[in-house]
Each structure stands twice: as structure tokens, then as C-alpha cells.
Scaffold this motif. Structure first.
Motif, PDB file in Angstrom:
ATOM      1  N   THR A   3      11.018  -3.059  -2.704  1.00  0.00           N
ATOM      2  CA  THR A   3      11.523  -3.674  -1.826  1.00  0.00           C
ATOM      3  C   THR A   3      10.582  -5.315  -1.227  1.00  0.00           C
ATOM      4  O   THR A   3       9.956  -5.373  -2.274  1.00  0.00           O
ATOM      5  CB  THR A   3      10.628  -3.194  -0.099  1.00  0.00           C
ATOM      6  OG1 THR A   3      10.761  -4.167   0.557  1.00  0.00           O
ATOM      7  CG2 THR A   3       9.241  -3.027  -0.347  1.00  0.00           C
ATOM      8  N   THR A   4      11.261  -5.748  -1.028  1.00  0.00           N
ATOM      9  CA  THR A   4      11.170  -7.436  -1.256  1.00  0.00           C
ATOM     10  C   THR A   4       9.813  -7.516  -0.478  1.00  0.00           C
ATOM     11  O   THR A   4       8.898  -8.788  -0.532  1.00  0.00           O
ATOM     12  CB  THR A   4      11.984  -8.436  -0.841  1.00  0.00           C
ATOM     13  OG1 THR A   4      12.178  -8.013   0.233  1.00  0.00           O
ATOM     14  CG2 THR A   4      13.148  -8.246  -1.194  1.00  0.00           C
ATOM     15  N   LYS A   5       9.065  -6.672   0.541  1.00  0.00           N
ATOM     16  CA  LYS A   5       8.141  -6.680   1.097  1.00  0.00           C
ATOM     17  C   LYS A   5       6.374  -6.628   0.475  1.00  0.00           C
ATOM     18  O   LYS A   5       6.870  -6.208  -0.533  1.00  0.00           O
ATOM     19  CB  LYS A   5       7.784  -5.474   2.543  1.00  0.00           C
ATOM     20  CG  LYS A   5       6.670  -5.940   3.390  1.00  0.00           C
ATOM     21  CD  LYS A   5       6.691  -4.943   4.420  1.00  0.00           C
ATOM     22  CE  LYS A   5       5.458  -5.083   5.269  1.00  0.00           C
ATOM     23  NZ  LYS A   5       4.723  -4.347   6.469  1.00  0.00           N
ATOM     24  N   PHE A   6       5.647  -7.431   0.326  1.00  0.00           N
ATOM     25  CA  PHE A   6       4.589  -6.927  -0.052  1.00  0.00           C
ATOM     26  C   PHE A   6       3.325  -6.763   1.356  1.00  0.00           C
ATOM     27  O   PHE A   6       2.891  -6.560   1.916  1.00  0.00           O
ATOM     28  CB  PHE A   6       4.154  -8.772  -0.291  1.00  0.00           C
ATOM     29  CG  PHE A   6       2.169  -8.405  -1.220  1.00  0.00           C
ATOM     30  CD1 PHE A   6       2.794  -8.117  -2.765  1.00  0.00           C
ATOM     31  CD2 PHE A   6       1.250  -8.715  -0.970  1.00  0.00           C
ATOM     32  CE1 PHE A   6       1.276  -8.047  -3.557  1.00  0.00           C
ATOM     33  CE2 PHE A   6       0.169  -8.321  -1.626  1.00  0.00           C
ATOM     34  CZ  PHE A   6       0.287  -8.357  -2.563  1.00  0.00           C
ATOM     35  N   ASN A   7       3.301  -5.171   0.874  1.00  0.00           N
ATOM     36  CA  ASN A   7       2.130  -4.493   0.770  1.00  0.00           C
ATOM     37  C   ASN A   7       0.767  -4.821   1.080  1.00  0.00           C
ATOM     38  O   ASN A   7       0.281  -4.021   0.433  1.00  0.00           O
ATOM     39  CB  ASN A   7       2.121  -3.040   0.296  1.00  0.00           C
ATOM     40  CG  ASN A   7       1.356  -2.487   0.680  1.00  0.00           C
ATOM     41  OD1 ASN A   7       0.750  -2.136   2.544  1.00  0.00           O
ATOM     42  ND2 ASN A   7       2.536  -0.583   1.232  1.00  0.00           N
ATOM     43  N   THR A   8       0.790  -5.733   2.320  1.00  0.00           N
ATOM     44  CA  THR A   8      -0.459  -6.718   2.509  1.00  0.00           C
ATOM     45  C   THR A   8      -1.423  -6.105   2.466  1.00  0.00           C
ATOM     46  O   THR A   8      -3.040  -5.710   1.751  1.00  0.00           O
ATOM     47  CB  THR A   8      -0.306  -7.670   3.186  1.00  0.00           C
ATOM     48  OG1 THR A   8       0.889  -8.659   3.370  1.00  0.00           O
ATOM     49  CG2 THR A   8      -2.168  -8.299   3.579  1.00  0.00           C
ATOM     50  N   GLU A   9      -1.186  -5.155   3.193  1.00  0.00           N
ATOM     51  CA  GLU A   9      -2.099  -3.782   3.887  1.00  0.00           C
ATOM     52  C   GLU A   9      -2.839  -3.034   3.178  1.00  0.00           C
ATOM     53  O   GLU A   9      -4.179  -3.040   2.537  1.00  0.00           O
ATOM     54  CB  GLU A   9      -1.628  -2.378   4.973  1.00  0.00           C
ATOM     55  CG  GLU A   9      -3.483  -1.753   5.433  1.00  0.00           C
ATOM     56  CD  GLU A   9      -2.478  -0.930   6.448  1.00  0.00           C
ATOM     57  OE1 GLU A   9      -3.437   0.604   6.768  1.00  0.00           O
ATOM     58  OE2 GLU A   9      -1.315  -1.116   6.393  1.00  0.00           O
ATOM     59  N   GLU A  10      -2.029  -2.594   2.231  1.00  0.00           N
ATOM     60  CA  GLU A  10      -3.115  -1.709   0.472  1.00  0.00           C
ATOM     61  C   GLU A  10      -3.617  -2.827  -0.172  1.00  0.00           C
ATOM     62  O   GLU A  10      -4.313  -2.292  -1.636  1.00  0.00           O
ATOM     63  CB  GLU A  10      -1.456  -1.182  -0.120  1.00  0.00           C
ATOM     64  CG  GLU A  10      -2.117  -0.021  -0.994  1.00  0.00           C
ATOM     65  CD  GLU A  10      -0.897   0.608  -1.686  1.00  0.00           C
ATOM     66  OE1 GLU A  10      -1.731   1.782  -2.134  1.00  0.00           O
ATOM     67  OE2 GLU A  10      -0.049   0.608  -1.787  1.00  0.00           O
ATOM     68  N   ALA A  11      -2.896  -3.720  -0.314  1.00  0.00           N
ATOM     69  CA  ALA A  11      -3.332  -4.868  -1.407  1.00  0.00           C
ATOM     70  C   ALA A  11      -4.867  -5.072  -0.695  1.00  0.00           C
ATOM     71  O   ALA A  11      -5.725  -5.692  -1.764  1.00  0.00           O
ATOM     72  CB  ALA A  11      -2.662  -6.549  -1.083  1.00  0.00           C
ATOM     73  N   ASN A  12      -5.514  -5.986   0.662  1.00  0.00           N
ATOM     74  CA  ASN A  12      -7.027  -5.931   1.318  1.00  0.00           C
ATOM     75  C   ASN A  12      -7.284  -5.025   1.059  1.00  0.00           C
ATOM     76  O   ASN A  12      -8.545  -5.084   0.872  1.00  0.00           O
ATOM     77  CB  ASN A  12      -6.243  -6.271   2.780  1.00  0.00           C
ATOM     78  CG  ASN A  12      -5.488  -7.163   2.991  1.00  0.00           C
ATOM     79  OD1 ASN A  12      -5.407  -8.600   1.936  1.00  0.00           O
ATOM     80  ND2 ASN A  12      -5.205  -7.834   4.035  1.00  0.00           N
ATOM     81  N   ARG A  13      -6.772  -3.835   1.014  1.00  0.00           N
ATOM     82  CA  ARG A  13      -8.073  -2.867   0.806  1.00  0.00           C
ATOM     83  C   ARG A  13      -8.706  -2.246  -0.612  1.00  0.00           C
ATOM     84  O   ARG A  13      -9.526  -1.930  -0.851  1.00  0.00           O
ATOM     85  CB  ARG A  13      -7.431  -0.855   0.812  1.00  0.00           C
ATOM     86  CG  ARG A  13      -8.301   0.356   0.570  1.00  0.00           C
ATOM     87  CD  ARG A  13      -7.387   1.330   0.980  1.00  0.00           C
ATOM     88  NE  ARG A  13      -6.083   1.615   0.184  1.00  0.00           N
ATOM     89  CZ  ARG A  13      -6.043   1.638  -0.587  1.00  0.00           C
ATOM     90  NH1 ARG A  13      -7.157   2.015  -1.347  1.00  0.00           N
ATOM     91  NH2 ARG A  13      -4.741   2.396  -1.920  1.00  0.00           N
ATOM     92  N   LEU A  14      -7.678  -2.665  -1.425  1.00  0.00           N
ATOM     93  CA  LEU A  14      -7.850  -2.644  -2.442  1.00  0.00           C
ATOM     94  C   LEU A  14      -8.881  -4.037  -3.747  1.00  0.00           C
ATOM     95  O   LEU A  14     -10.041  -3.872  -3.675  1.00  0.00           O
ATOM     96  CB  LEU A  14      -6.652  -2.881  -4.051  1.00  0.00           C
ATOM     97  CG  LEU A  14      -6.319  -1.388  -3.873  1.00  0.00           C
ATOM     98  CD1 LEU A  14      -4.744  -2.175  -4.978  1.00  0.00           C
ATOM     99  CD2 LEU A  14      -6.946  -0.472  -4.428  1.00  0.00           C
ATOM    100  N   LEU A  15      -8.692  -5.363  -2.788  1.00  0.00           N
ATOM    101  CA  LEU A  15      -9.151  -6.358  -3.013  1.00  0.00           C
ATOM    102  C   LEU A  15     -10.714  -6.000  -2.254  1.00  0.00           C
ATOM    103  O   LEU A  15     -11.458  -7.149  -2.962  1.00  0.00           O
ATOM    104  CB  LEU A  15      -8.299  -7.447  -2.715  1.00  0.00           C
ATOM    105  CG  LEU A  15      -7.109  -8.067  -3.114  1.00  0.00           C
ATOM    106  CD1 LEU A  15      -6.885  -8.802  -2.443  1.00  0.00           C
ATOM    107  CD2 LEU A  15      -7.509  -8.426  -4.551  1.00  0.00           C
ATOM    108  N   LYS A  16     -11.102  -5.533  -1.322  1.00  0.00           N
ATOM    109  CA  LYS A  16     -12.118  -5.501  -0.836  1.00  0.00           C
ATOM    110  C   LYS A  16     -13.247  -4.691  -1.400  1.00  0.00           C
ATOM    111  O   LYS A  16     -14.040  -4.792  -1.172  1.00  0.00           O
ATOM    112  CB  LYS A  16     -12.115  -4.408   0.779  1.00  0.00           C
ATOM    113  CG  LYS A  16     -11.741  -5.142   1.752  1.00  0.00           C
ATOM    114  CD  LYS A  16     -11.516  -5.001   3.268  1.00  0.00           C
ATOM    115  CE  LYS A  16     -10.431  -6.437   4.609  1.00  0.00           C
ATOM    116  NZ  LYS A  16     -10.131  -5.168   5.193  1.00  0.00           N
ATOM    117  N   LYS A  17     -12.902  -4.087  -2.207  1.00  0.00           N
ATOM    118  CA  LYS A  17     -13.902  -3.295  -3.305  1.00  0.00           C
ATOM    119  C   LYS A  17     -14.476  -4.141  -4.088  1.00  0.00           C
ATOM    120  O   LYS A  17     -16.074  -3.953  -4.648  1.00  0.00           O
ATOM    121  CB  LYS A  17     -13.015  -2.553  -4.512  1.00  0.00           C
ATOM    122  CG  LYS A  17     -12.546  -1.405  -4.173  1.00  0.00           C
ATOM    123  CD  LYS A  17     -11.455  -0.256  -4.985  1.00  0.00           C
ATOM    124  CE  LYS A  17     -10.743   0.696  -4.466  1.00  0.00           C
ATOM    125  NZ  LYS A  17     -10.204   1.874  -5.414  1.00  0.00           N
TER     126      LYS A  17
END
Length: 700
Positions: free
Chosen positions: A442-456
Motif C-alpha cells: 500500500t502507498t499509505k504510511f502507517n503513521t499510528e504504528e510508526a508513532n507507537r514505535l517512535l515513542k520508545k
């Protein structure tokens, strides 16, 4: 490619059928014949800009067929023999086709060839000016323009080259140099490979180089080349190189697959770097001193191209659809290597940065990772993000086991995404179907999952928090931003604050700008320099401190902004900067000359300085230096016949960035009637290629 040709050129059905079966036949050639090894005894002629040679291919027929093919663009062949006897052959100017009733078994094909490459092999400078370099770049343009080989990445061959050239030069190719002999002013360099590789990874570099050798923990020799004039720049250029090599061997868990590793900087290279098997070629702007290292270090390119020795060279994507297996892996492992140097905050900040780019691009990008037409951003950064998500999901140990198994199982072969996934399934029950749909299809970027990982990470948590404040009035968030700026938060967080307040009223953001300067962080201070182009008098002294920063980029930004804002201080600024040179593209020197020429009463030797600036715009220099000079000449309206000729010459340059700059600039200048007349007058003095390019622009 076939579909594109149909729609673009409206070819007939019969031509389409012919093209389809021809393409299909070649794509299937690896199922019919296996080319094992080649010895090329070649001579490169820098005067005629051609290459000739005696080629010996050893191959095994896997099935019976009547034709085998070798890609060869616009070459001349002679003495073509199969198993040392004459054989019928056809030169289509794109392929050498050997026509014979082949049966299963081993064979030898020999022939002589002559090629005058229009691309892929580049001749820079000349022997007369003692600045000759010759280098090749196979990816995207194909090695078959200079060496009869295979455009199909699935055909892997053991390449061996004997190269004859002037003994005053260093000649570098893939593999180990097993011997070198001298005769009548020439040297013959004998390079040998032990393992097979795809043809696009074959390379050649010739120039007046010196080298230093370090030995990796595993015993692999690391040869690092440089031009003699750059000896003092060796350490900052190759800083951390051995550490990067040792780290990647350990992190990947598979020993470096080749016998030696070389790195060679060349002038006017097409890209940042290229991961030729055992020998990375990279762009000379990455040859830096300790100051330039702060702005333009080679570390990321170094790690990225080195990671390709496993991901791309040891295992090669079967086709463009799976290109992320090369670029995504190389990008991710380069980031892991940089984490070893700069730490976790850097690692997560880079992931945050690429997430922001991908989120923005996904609004208009309609092509996913698993598509041969995906953008570089998608292949590189989204591919890397997919690997990060996967590693976090299955655990670091399982991820490493899968990668090691994947590389061992498919070593010196071609792979697909399913091959990689098969190894993941052996160590984890993770749902790869949903993963692939969400990250690769998919071309959509999964911002929700990315942010969850970035918040570590604490730094990226702050970055995300600051990002949510973007639309808030400064008054509401000022206290928080001040607190962060005074803290020991990672520098990328403070950069984000400076960028967020860019358009605020100066008096409202003054305190934050002062705090940003007081961080004494080069990157944060540079962000202040970039964002504050209109400098109030009461901030002048603080802004002037940027002229002393350990950064050529910051100095360039600060000098032009101060010169523009405070005419009465121009003499002082020019005196302070008169001996600056800057990067190896002379960015500070060309800017200083331009400013000096446009400062009333500052200099008397204007003609001398104009001549120097015009010289930097000439073909004696690299494209980056020339573009810097031309931009300054045009900005400050220092344009004579020679400047216009140098600008037209830029349109013929082999790097698309510089040639595009030349064309776009001329288009703008042609809108001026007087300049159009001036361009028309120089037509008669131009060479054929230059005349063609300018006439085309005049006719638009």
C-alpha cells in the motif's frame, strides 16, 4: 517496459508480439545457459575514449537451443569463435548472438571487441592537463555499454580482468590484484574474482590515486583511495570506516563475502556512491576536511554502500519489484551502523525524519514498495521502515537468525520477497500477510504504528509532542519551548523548535533564537542561520558569531545574509572571509568573489577576480564547483560571452543534475531579449553538441 512502448509509440501488434517473445526469450536464457566465468583482456584508450579487448567466456548449456546472447551496445566484433572454431554470429548493435545447434555441456566462447561508450564509462579531464580520471557506473545504464556482458541481473558470472593502461596511473577493478607487469610505458593489472556476481556490479576506475590499507577484524584488507592533493583529508573522509566494516560483519552475522574491499572517490560521479562488488565508487564531494565533515560526512554513504555487499551483491533481487530487498536493507543497516557511532537518539531521530517525509509523500505517491516503478524514497526509506517494524515485531534475535539464514541459503543467487519471508516464518508466527499489505503493498504510511514505535525514545517523543503544537499560537507554547531549549534534549528537538517558529514575529521568538545559539550545537545554530534571513540590528552581533562556526555551510549562509542586511558592515565581513575556500566545490571562495565584486569601493582588481570566478565555471572543474560559480555569476549579473558559453557547455554534462541546471537557467535568461541575442551570437563558436542543445532551447 513493453506496455509503455505500446502506449507511447503505438507499435503494431506484430511488433509487440516480436518484442514480447524476444524479451521473454532473453529473460529465460538463464534457464538454458549458465555463463560461469569470463576473462577480459582489455585496453582503455583515453585519447579516442574507447575500450577494446579479447574476451574468453566459459559457459555450460543446460538445455538445447539454437542461439545464445550477450548484451553489447554498439560494439564491433571480430575473431568470434566457439570452442576455438569459427561460428555463425549476429551483431544487432544491442547483442552479440551466437547461432549454433547447442547441446548440453561445457563450452568456450572467444572474441575481440571494440566499444566507444556513450554512457556507463566516463572520461573526466585529460592527460594533457594531468587530471584524467576514467570510471564506470553500471547500475541503471548497464555495463554492456563498455564490456560485453548481461543486462539481466539473474545471470551471475565470475569476472576477471586484465587491464592495460599507462603505468603512471592507478587502475582499480573488482576482486584481488593478483599481479601487475610493466612493458613499454604500460602496466597490465590482473584482477581476479572468486565468486559470481551480476554484470551491473562490474567496475573500473583509473586515475592518479594513492591509498592506505587497514585490516578488518576478520582479516579483510580495506583499501581506501584518494587523490594525492587530498592526503590531508584522508582521516575525516574515511573516519569510522574500519569500525563500520567490523560492525556490519558482526551485526549481519555473515562474513563479508568477498576477498577485499576498496573505496574510490571520483570526480563528477553520477550518484553519492555505487556498491560495485568489492569496490565502492563514491562522489568526490565526500572527500572532506574536519570542518566539512560537520556538514557532509561520508559515513552514511559509506555504511549504505558497504551493506550492499551483502544485500544486493551477495543476494540480488530477481527483478525491480523486489528492489527494496537491496535498498531497504542497505538503508536500514546503514542506520544501525550510524546508531553505533551516534547513539539511540540519532537513530530514532532519523526514523522520525523519514516518517515525516513518507507521511507527506503518501498523499500523492500512488506506487507501493513492491513495484518496480516505486520512488527512491519508497524503496529506501519505506523499505527501511518496514524492516524496523518487522524487527520490533519478531524480536532482534529472531530477525538476525532469519537474515543470516536468508543470506546463507541464497548466497550468490537471486531472491524475491517471498524468499526472505520464508526465513522469517521459520523463526516467528508473525502475520506476514498483513505486514506485507500494510507496509509493502500500500502507498499509505502507517503513521499510528510508526508513532507507537517512535515513542520508545525520549527524543522522538519530544519531537512528536512539539509537532502537535505546530498550529498553536507561540504565546501558548512559548514556556514549554523555552524549557526544552534550556534542557539537555537532543539537538534534533531543538532544530524542530527553531523550524517551527520560523514565521513568528522576531521579538516574540528572540529569546528562543538566543537560546538556540547558546546551545553551541552546529546543526541547531545552522538552522537559526537558515531561518533568519532578515536580521534586526539588535541581533546583529549574536548572528555574526555564526561566521565563526565550524561549518562551511553555516558560514556561507551567514555571510550572504549579513552582507545583504548590513551594507555598512560589508568591508568588515569581506575582510574576515577573504581567505575562505570552503568545501572542495569552492562554495565560500566563489561567494566571496561575487560579494567583493558587488561591494562598492572594496576592490580595485575587479578583472582579476572576474576571471577567477569565470574559471571556476569552466570545464576545468567539477560540475558542483561550476554550478556554484555560475549561480553567483548570474545572481550578481556578471555575464559575458565566456559565462554564456560555460553555461551552454553545462547542458552537455553527463550528470543530469548539472545539465538540467544549465537548461533551466538558459530558459530563464532567454526571456530577456538582449540575452537571447547574446546566446544567438555565440552559436557559431560552439561545438556540435553545444550548438544542438542551445538551438533546441532557442526554438522552444
Amino acid at each position: 517496459m513493453i506496455v509503455t512502448l505500446i502506449f507511447k509509440f503505438k507499435i503494431t501488434l506484430m511488433k509487440y508480439i516480436f518484442l514480447f517473445f524476444t524479451t521473454l526469450a532473453f529473460a529465460q536464457q538463464t534457464k538454458v545457459v549458465d555463463f560461469k566465468s569470463v576473462l577480459g583482456k582489455i585496453t582503455v584508450n583515453p585519447i579516442d575514449r574507447n575500450v577494446s579487448g579479447d574476451i574468453h567466456y566459459h559457459f555450460e548449456m543446460l538445455q538445447s537451443t539454437d542461439t545464445i546472447k550477450i548484451d553489447a551496445q554498439n560494439m564491433v566484433f571480430s575473431n568470434v569463435k566457439l570452442n576455438y572454431g569459427t561460428v555463425k554470429h549476429l551483431n544487432t548493435q544491442k547483442q552479440l548472438q551466437i547461432i549454433f545447434p547447442f547441446k548440453k555441456g561445457k563450452n568456450t566462447l572467444t572474441f575481440n571487441y571494440l566499444a566507444k561508450p556513450k554512457q556507463t564509462m566516463y572520461f573526466i579531464g585529460s592527460t594533457e592537463k594531468d587530471n584524467l580520471q576514467i570510471w564506470t557506473q553500471g547500475q541503471g545504464k548497464y555495463t554492456s555499454h563498455w564490456f560485453p556482458s548481461f543486462d539481466d541481473v539473474n545471470e551471475k558470472v565470475v569476472f576477471n580482468l586484465d587491464i592495460s593502461f599507462d603505468k603512471e596511473y592507478e587502475v582499480i577493478s573488482n576482486g584481488k590484484l593478483v599481479s601487475k607487469s610493466d612493458l613499454d610505458g604500460f602496466s597490465v593489472w590482473n584482477y581476479r574474482m572468486q565468486k559470481p556476481m551480476s554484470s551491473y556490479l562490474l567496475m573500473l576506475a583509473i586515475g592518479k590515486f594513492e591509498k592506505q590499507i587497514q585490516i578488518a577484524k576478520s582479516g579483510i584488507p580495506l583499501e581506501m583511495y584518494y587523490e594525492p592533493k587530498d592526503k590531508a583529508r584522508f582521516e575525516p573522509t574515511y573516519r569510522y570506516s574500519k569500525m563500520l566494516f567490523d560492525f556490519l560483519e558482526k551485526e549481519i552475522g555473515i562474513q563479508y563475502p568477498w576477498e577485499i574491499y576498496k573505496q574510490i572517490p571520483v570526480r563528477d560521479f553520477l550518484y553519492a556512491g555505487m556498491e560495485n562488488t568489492s569496490a565502492t565508487v563514491f562522489s568526490s564531494p565526500y572527500v572532506v576536511d574536519s570542518t566539512a565533515f560537520e556538514d557532509r560526512s561520508y559515513i552514511n554513504v559509506n555504511a549504505h554502500e558497504l551493506a550492499h555487499q551483502w544485500f544486493g551483491n551477495l543476494v540480488t533481487a530477481e527483478n525491480g519489484k523486489h528492489h527494496w530487498l537491496q535498498e531497504g536493507f542497505a538503508t536500514y543497516y546503514a542506520l544501525l551502523a550510524e546508531r553505533e557511532i551516534y547513539g539511540e537518539d540519532y537513530f530514532y531521530s532519523k526514523l522520525y525524519e523519514s516518517a515525516q517525509q513518507l507521511k507527506f509523500a503518501s498523499r500523492t505517491d500512488t506506487i507501493p514498495v513492491l513495484n518496480a516503478k516505486a520512488s527512491s524514497l519508497t524503496f529506501y526509506q519505506k523499505g527501511a521502515w518496514a524492516l524496523f517494524v518487522l524487527q520490533e515485531a519478531i524480536g532482534e534475535n529472531n530477525f538476525k537468525k532469519a537474515v543470516q539464514s536468508y543470506l546463507k541459503k541464497h548466497a550468490f543467487q537471486n531472491v524475491t520477497t517471498d524468499d526472505f519471508f520464508a526465513e522469517i516464518r521459520k523463526v516467528s508466527t508473525f502475520d506476514l500477510n498483513n505486514f506485507s499489505k500494510g507496509w509493502l503493498e500500500t502507498t499509505k504510511f502507517n503513521t499510528e504504528e510508526a508513532n507507537r514505535l517512535l515513542k520508545k525514545n525520549s527524543a522522538t517523543r519530544l519531537l512528536l509532542e512539539i509537532d502537535t503544537m505546530r498550529k498553536k499560537p507561540l504565546l501558548e507554547k512559548n514556556d514549554f519551548l523555552v524549557k526544552v531549549m534550556k534542557s539537555n534534549a537532543y539537538f534534533t528537538v531543538k532544530e524542530a523548535i527553531v523550524n517551527q517558529i520560523k514565521n513568528e514575529i522576531f521579538e516574540d521568538k528572540k529569546q528562543l533564537l538566543i537560546l538556540a545559539l547558546e546551545t553551541n550545537n552546529t546543526q541547531v545554530r545552522q538552522t537559526v542561520a537558515q531561518n533568519l534571513t532578515k536580521i534586526p540590528e539588535d541581533f546583529r552581533e549574536q548572528y555574526e558569531t555564526l561566521l565563526n562556526d565550524n561549518s562551511y555551510q553555516t558560514q556561507e549562509i551567514a555571510l550572504i545574509n549579513l552582507w545583504n542586511n548590513f551594507p555598512e558592515q560589508r568591508f568588515r565581513y569581506l575582510q574576515q572571509s577573504k581567505n575562505w575556500i570552503g568545501f572542495n566545490d569552492h562554495n565560500l571562495r566563489t561567494l566571496w568573489i561575487s560579494l567583493a565584486l558587488n561591494t562598492d569601493g572594496y576592490i580595485s582588481n575587479k578583472e582579476e577576480l572576474i576571471a577567477e570566478l569565470i574559471k571556476y565555471s569552466s570545464s576545468e572543474y567539477e560540475g558542483s564547483t561550476r554550478q556554484n560559480a555560475l549561480e553567483n555569476l548570474i545572481t550578481f549579473r556578471i555575464m559575458n560571452e565566456m559565462v554564456l558559453k560555460n553555461l551552454v557547455n553545462a547542458t552537455t554534462h553527463h550528470t543530469w543534475q548539472f545539465s538540467k541546471f544549465g537548461r533551466d537557467t538558459i530558459r530563464k535568461l532567454l526571456q530577456n531579449k538582449d540575452l537571447r541575442n547574446s546566446f544567438e551570437k555565440i552559436l557559431i563558436d560552439l561545438n556540435e553538441n553545444e550548438r544542438f542543445q542551445l538551438q533546441r532551447l532557442l526554438n522552444e
